[in-house]
Motif scaffolding. Structure first.
Motif, PDB file in Angstrom:
ATOM      1  N   ASP A  91      40.751  29.917  24.060  1.00 47.03           N
ATOM      2  CA  ASP A  91      41.009  31.329  23.796  1.00 47.03           C
ATOM      3  C   ASP A  91      42.178  31.813  24.652  1.00 47.03           C
ATOM      4  OD1 ASP A  91      40.735  33.905  22.833  1.00 47.03           O
ATOM      5  OD2 ASP A  91      39.142  34.431  24.241  1.00 47.03           O
ATOM      6  N   VAL A  92      43.392  31.375  24.264  1.00 51.95           N
ATOM      7  CA  VAL A  92      44.603  31.777  24.983  1.00 51.95           C
ATOM      8  C   VAL A  92      45.664  32.208  23.976  1.00 51.95           C
ATOM      9  CG1 VAL A  92      44.235  30.307  26.990  1.00 51.95           C
ATOM     10  CG2 VAL A  92      45.495  29.408  25.053  1.00 51.95           C
ATOM     11  N   ASP A  93      46.493  33.160  24.395  1.00 55.95           N
ATOM     12  CA  ASP A  93      47.591  33.570  23.515  1.00 55.95           C
ATOM     13  C   ASP A  93      48.779  32.630  23.746  1.00 55.95           C
ATOM     14  OD1 ASP A  93      49.004  34.420  25.819  1.00 55.95           O
ATOM     15  OD2 ASP A  93      48.285  36.470  25.595  1.00 55.95           O
ATOM     16  N   GLU A  94      49.813  32.793  22.946  1.00 54.08           N
ATOM     17  CA  GLU A  94      50.940  31.875  23.002  1.00 54.08           C
ATOM     18  C   GLU A  94      51.652  31.900  24.352  1.00 54.08           C
ATOM     19  OE1 GLU A  94      54.886  30.470  20.525  1.00 54.08           O
ATOM     20  OE2 GLU A  94      53.686  32.141  19.758  1.00 54.08           O
ATOM     21  N   ASP A  95      51.820  33.090  24.937  1.00 52.66           N
ATOM     22  CA  ASP A  95      52.491  33.170  26.237  1.00 52.66           C
ATOM     23  C   ASP A  95      51.734  32.389  27.309  1.00 52.66           C
ATOM     24  OD1 ASP A  95      54.580  34.716  25.283  1.00 52.66           O
ATOM     25  OD2 ASP A  95      53.616  36.612  25.814  1.00 52.66           O
ATOM     26  N   GLN A  96      50.415  32.566  27.356  1.00 52.40           N
ATOM     27  CA  GLN A  96      49.609  31.844  28.341  1.00 52.40           C
ATOM     28  C   GLN A  96      49.627  30.343  28.060  1.00 52.40           C
ATOM     29  OE1 GLN A  96      47.960  33.260  31.145  1.00 52.40           O
ATOM     30  NE2 GLN A  96      48.100  31.085  31.635  1.00 52.40           N
ATOM     31  N   ALA A  97      49.552  29.958  26.783  1.00 45.90           N
ATOM     32  CA  ALA A  97      49.590  28.540  26.417  1.00 45.90           C
ATOM     33  C   ALA A  97      50.926  27.913  26.817  1.00 45.90           C
ATOM     34  CB  ALA A  97      49.333  28.372  24.926  1.00 45.90           C
ATOM     35  N   GLN A  98      52.028  28.657  26.648  1.00 46.81           N
ATOM     36  CA  GLN A  98      53.351  28.163  27.053  1.00 46.81           C
ATOM     37  C   GLN A  98      53.382  27.906  28.559  1.00 46.81           C
ATOM     38  OE1 GLN A  98      56.355  27.523  25.543  1.00 46.81           O
ATOM     39  NE2 GLN A  98      55.906  28.155  23.446  1.00 46.81           N
ATOM     40  N   GLN A  99      52.914  28.888  29.326  1.00 51.74           N
ATOM     41  CA  GLN A  99      52.905  28.757  30.784  1.00 51.74           C
ATOM     42  C   GLN A  99      52.035  27.580  31.231  1.00 51.74           C
ATOM     43  OE1 GLN A  99      51.851  32.481  32.683  1.00 51.74           O
ATOM     44  NE2 GLN A  99      53.157  33.618  31.283  1.00 51.74           N
ATOM     45  N   ASP A 100      50.862  27.461  30.624  1.00 56.56           N
ATOM     46  CA  ASP A 100      49.944  26.386  30.991  1.00 56.56           C
ATOM     47  C   ASP A 100      50.509  25.017  30.611  1.00 56.56           C
ATOM     48  OD1 ASP A 100      48.240  28.338  31.937  1.00 56.56           O
ATOM     49  OD2 ASP A 100      46.844  28.208  30.249  1.00 56.56           O
ATOM     50  N   ALA A 101      51.134  24.921  29.444  1.00 53.68           N
ATOM     51  CA  ALA A 101      51.727  23.650  29.002  1.00 53.68           C
ATOM     52  C   ALA A 101      52.848  23.234  29.944  1.00 53.68           C
ATOM     53  CB  ALA A 101      52.238  23.779  27.569  1.00 53.68           C
ATOM     54  N   ILE A 102      53.700  24.167  30.320  1.00 55.43           N
ATOM     55  CA  ILE A 102      54.799  23.860  31.238  1.00 55.43           C
ATOM     56  C   ILE A 102      54.247  23.389  32.584  1.00 55.43           C
ATOM     57  CG2 ILE A 102      56.668  24.903  32.603  1.00 55.43           C
ATOM     58  CD1 ILE A 102      57.232  26.665  30.072  1.00 55.43           C
ATOM     59  N   ALA A 103      53.246  24.094  33.102  1.00 58.00           N
ATOM     60  CA  ALA A 103      52.663  23.720  34.394  1.00 58.00           C
ATOM     61  C   ALA A 103      52.041  22.327  34.329  1.00 58.00           C
ATOM     62  CB  ALA A 103      51.620  24.758  34.817  1.00 58.00           C
ATOM     63  N   LEU A 104      51.296  22.047  33.267  1.00 60.81           N
ATOM     64  CA  LEU A 104      50.650  20.748  33.130  1.00 60.81           C
ATOM     65  C   LEU A 104      51.675  19.627  33.015  1.00 60.81           C
ATOM     66  CD1 LEU A 104      47.975  19.132  32.736  1.00 60.81           C
ATOM     67  CD2 LEU A 104      48.427  19.342  30.292  1.00 60.81           C
ATOM     68  N   LEU A 105      52.678  19.815  32.162  1.00 59.04           N
ATOM     69  CA  LEU A 105      53.687  18.778  31.966  1.00 59.04           C
ATOM     70  C   LEU A 105      54.523  18.569  33.221  1.00 59.04           C
ATOM     71  CD1 LEU A 105      54.702  19.561  28.285  1.00 59.04           C
ATOM     72  CD2 LEU A 105      53.249  17.684  29.113  1.00 59.04           C
ATOM     73  N   ASP A 106      54.820  19.638  33.938  1.00 57.74           N
ATOM     74  CA  ASP A 106      55.536  19.505  35.206  1.00 57.74           C
ATOM     75  C   ASP A 106      54.703  18.707  36.213  1.00 57.74           C
ATOM     76  OD1 ASP A 106      57.736  20.879  34.285  1.00 57.74           O
ATOM     77  OD2 ASP A 106      57.254  22.751  35.327  1.00 57.74           O
ATOM     78  N   HIS A 107      53.406  18.980  36.233  1.00 58.35           N
ATOM     79  CA  HIS A 107      52.522  18.254  37.141  1.00 58.35           C
ATOM     80  C   HIS A 107      52.447  16.776  36.749  1.00 58.35           C
ATOM     81  CE1 HIS A 107      49.363  17.672  40.047  1.00 58.35           C
ATOM     82  NE2 HIS A 107      48.633  17.083  39.116  1.00 58.35           N
ATOM     83  N   PHE A 108      52.247  16.510  35.470  1.00 54.69           N
ATOM     84  CA  PHE A 108      52.210  15.121  34.992  1.00 54.69           C
ATOM     85  C   PHE A 108      53.517  14.405  35.335  1.00 54.69           C
ATOM     86  CE2 PHE A 108      48.932  15.349  31.248  1.00 54.69           C
ATOM     87  CZ  PHE A 108      47.907  15.532  32.155  1.00 54.69           C
ATOM     88  N   ARG A 109      54.642  15.077  35.091  1.00 56.19           N
ATOM     89  CA  ARG A 109      55.953  14.470  35.372  1.00 56.19           C
ATOM     90  C   ARG A 109      56.096  14.185  36.872  1.00 56.19           C
ATOM     91  NH1 ARG A 109      58.552  17.794  32.588  1.00 56.19           N
ATOM     92  NH2 ARG A 109      58.739  16.532  30.719  1.00 56.19           N
ATOM     93  N   GLY A 110      55.704  15.140  37.687  1.00 57.99           N
ATOM     94  CA  GLY A 110      55.806  14.987  39.132  1.00 57.99           C
ATOM     95  C   GLY A 110      54.951  13.837  39.674  1.00 57.99           C
ATOM     96  N   GLN A 111      53.858  13.538  38.987  1.00 50.14           N
ATOM     97  CA  GLN A 111      52.970  12.460  39.411  1.00 50.14           C
ATOM     98  C   GLN A 111      53.338  11.117  38.755  1.00 50.14           C
ATOM     99  OE1 GLN A 111      50.639  12.765  41.825  1.00 50.14           O
ATOM    100  NE2 GLN A 111      51.503  14.810  42.046  1.00 50.14           N
ATOM    101  N   GLY A 112      54.390  11.125  37.932  1.00 49.28           N
ATOM    102  CA  GLY A 112      54.805   9.891  37.282  1.00 49.28           C
ATOM    103  C   GLY A 112      53.933   9.485  36.114  1.00 49.28           C
ATOM    104  N   LEU A 113      53.274  10.455  35.479  1.00 49.31           N
ATOM    105  CA  LEU A 113      52.361  10.182  34.386  1.00 49.31           C
ATOM    106  C   LEU A 113      53.031  10.285  33.010  1.00 49.31           C
ATOM    107  CD1 LEU A 113      49.258  12.134  35.719  1.00 49.31           C
ATOM    108  CD2 LEU A 113      49.797   9.710  36.005  1.00 49.31           C
ATOM    109  N   LEU A 114      54.292  10.712  32.965  1.00 43.50           N
ATOM    110  CA  LEU A 114      55.032  10.880  31.710  1.00 43.50           C
ATOM    111  C   LEU A 114      56.233   9.951  31.647  1.00 43.50           C
ATOM    112  CD1 LEU A 114      55.309  14.750  31.186  1.00 43.50           C
ATOM    113  CD2 LEU A 114      53.813  13.160  30.001  1.00 43.50           C
ATOM    114  N   VAL A 115      56.553   9.563  30.439  1.00 42.05           N
ATOM    115  CA  VAL A 115      57.769   8.828  30.158  1.00 42.05           C
ATOM    116  C   VAL A 115      58.587   9.705  29.221  1.00 42.05           C
ATOM    117  CG1 VAL A 115      58.735   6.738  29.143  1.00 42.05           C
ATOM    118  CG2 VAL A 115      56.553   6.635  30.338  1.00 42.05           C
ATOM    119  N   ASP A 116      59.805  10.061  29.621  1.00 46.78           N
ATOM    120  CA  ASP A 116      60.628  10.945  28.779  1.00 46.78           C
ATOM    121  C   ASP A 116      61.430  10.173  27.767  1.00 46.78           C
ATOM    122  OD1 ASP A 116      59.936  13.501  29.767  1.00 46.78           O
ATOM    123  OD2 ASP A 116      61.076  13.063  31.559  1.00 46.78           O
TER     124      ASP A 116
END
Length: 89
Positions: free
Chosen positions: A64-89
């Motif tokens: 139950d989140v609106d688009e603005d909150q989902a955008q912020q949460d997605a960016i935070a999660l992906l930044d965290h994953f990237r910072g921990q080396g969990l993503l391949v770009d």
């Protein structure tokens, strides 16, 4: 982008952890704990190429989140994953 392929999501009790198997053994020096939402997203995205918009859509469709909150949460999660080396770009 893609989640790093050699990582495995496990549930231990109420905890969701990502481990890096190494020659059939688990390297406990590289364990990442995820909350339930991050674990859900990991399961949905594992093994596929995706963009931030896919994460945003999954959040809006399943929580139950609106688009603005989902955008912020997605960016935070992906930044965290990237910072921990969990993503391949």
């Amino acid at each position: 982008m893609k989640l790093k392929a050699n990582l495995t999501l496990r549930q231990v009790g109420n905890e969701h952890i990502i481990v890096e198997p190494n020659q059939g053994m688990v390297d406990l020096s590289k364990v990442f704990t995820l909350n339930e939402t991050a674990a859900f997203l990991w399961k949905e995205l594992d093994g596929q190429d995706f963009e931030k918009d896919a994460v945003v859509q999954l959040l809006m469709d399943n929580y139950d989140v609106d688009e603005d909150q989902a955008q912020q949460d997605a960016i935070a999660l992906l930044d965290h994953f990237r910072g921990q080396g969990l993503l391949v770009d």
